[in-house]
Design an enzyme around this catalytic site. Sequence first.
Site, PDB file in Angstrom:
ATOM      1  N   CYS A 212      49.833  32.951  29.299  1.00  0.00           N
ATOM      2  CA  CYS A 212      50.856  33.977  29.534  1.00  0.00           C
ATOM      3  C   CYS A 212      51.760  33.583  30.701  1.00  0.00           C
ATOM      4  CB  CYS A 212      50.195  35.321  29.812  1.00  0.00           C
ATOM      5  SG  CYS A 212      51.364  36.659  30.184  1.00  0.00           S
TER       6      CYS A 212
ATOM      7  N   CYS B 234      44.631  40.152  30.381  1.00  0.00           N
ATOM      8  CA  CYS B 234      45.896  40.871  30.570  1.00  0.00           C
ATOM      9  C   CYS B 234      46.121  41.975  29.548  1.00  0.00           C
ATOM     10  CB  CYS B 234      47.061  39.881  30.563  1.00  0.00           C
ATOM     11  SG  CYS B 234      47.046  38.697  29.205  1.00  0.00           S
TER      12      CYS B 234
END
Length: 383
Positions: free
Chosen positions: A117, A210
């Site tokens: 990410c 996340c």
Amino acid sequence: LRAEPLTFSKDSGILSGMQKKLIAVGMSGGVDSSVSAFLLKERGEEVVGLFMKNWEEQGEAGNCLAAREADDAAAVCRQLGIPFYSVNFVEEYRDAVFERFLEECKAGLTPNPDVLCNREIKFKVFLEKAFELGAAGLATGHYCRRDEAGRLYKGTDPEKDQSYFLHAVGAEALRHAEFPVGGMCKREVREIARRAGLSTSEKKDSTGICFIGERNFKPFLSQFLGFEKGPLLTLDGKRVGEHDGIAYYTIGQRRGLGLGGEGEAWYVVKKDLSRNAVYVERGESHPALFFDELVAEEPFWIDGVLPQLPLSCGAKIRYRQKDTPCTLRRDAAGRWIVSFEVPQRAVTPGQSVVFYAGEQCLGGAVIREAGPSYAEMKKPLTV
């Protein structure tokens, strides 16, 4: 808070009516990014807050979970008197991060989507969005540091250092990044937030993957992947229980095995996708959990330059682990081999091994194999 639409200067690409030194702050809704925005404004910079939406999911009450974080981020921007904008990268995140996460889970690995990410979303498309808005760079609340050349360094607080998660971000992107809290400890950040009266000053730190957060991993993943139950075996082949699906378990795991009885706790020591078997043994220091070497793939060097091999440096195989001395080399088959001076516990395929030269983070690679273990080598273990 919703600011007025941004207007662009066609000649310069800089926001009309603003100075050239504009910095976009990635506002997560937490205290670290809140203080980052505050510090930059105190420094006299033009600041704009950007909230990145990368996941869509409804909570039990039917509300969007990301909306709560966006509201917290917007509240801080309102307090600071800076514009706030929300950008949607749900599609980009799914394609670049989540699909790969699922594929690696299917392969029996334990992937780390936060690393991907940062490389593919936060310091790529999110940074590009900041540039589109005329910003000179992107600031985040990460606990790490960088120099003008884009070299990455550990954060000052060893308990919060996040350089491990940014090891796959290149120097070019890092040159345009700022980490205002990277030289602070968490206690200092909280105190600044309190003194500034920021609404996130007492907000609990987020944990977990996340897009999963603190939710239970097993029911979340079961929405996307179907796995068959299989045997929990000891290394000598004795069946001691049943697992719910091989992707739900990771090397070194103790909780959630459903195994009790007298004696030491059980730990996952090995997974065999071909047999759909998870292997367990008793004891936190069982020799099957310890390794001198691992095989890595997809090496990434922050400065883009392959170091001279063999490379002697420090390494972490997980976040918050202390650096341990190692040697990186390539074998006759071209594989990347990391050899450690001291045994490493629970080396986990799919996770990252990250390399350091003192405080500097050099880069890292993805762990693909571990071993042989001390149990397989029948070698005495001293830990």
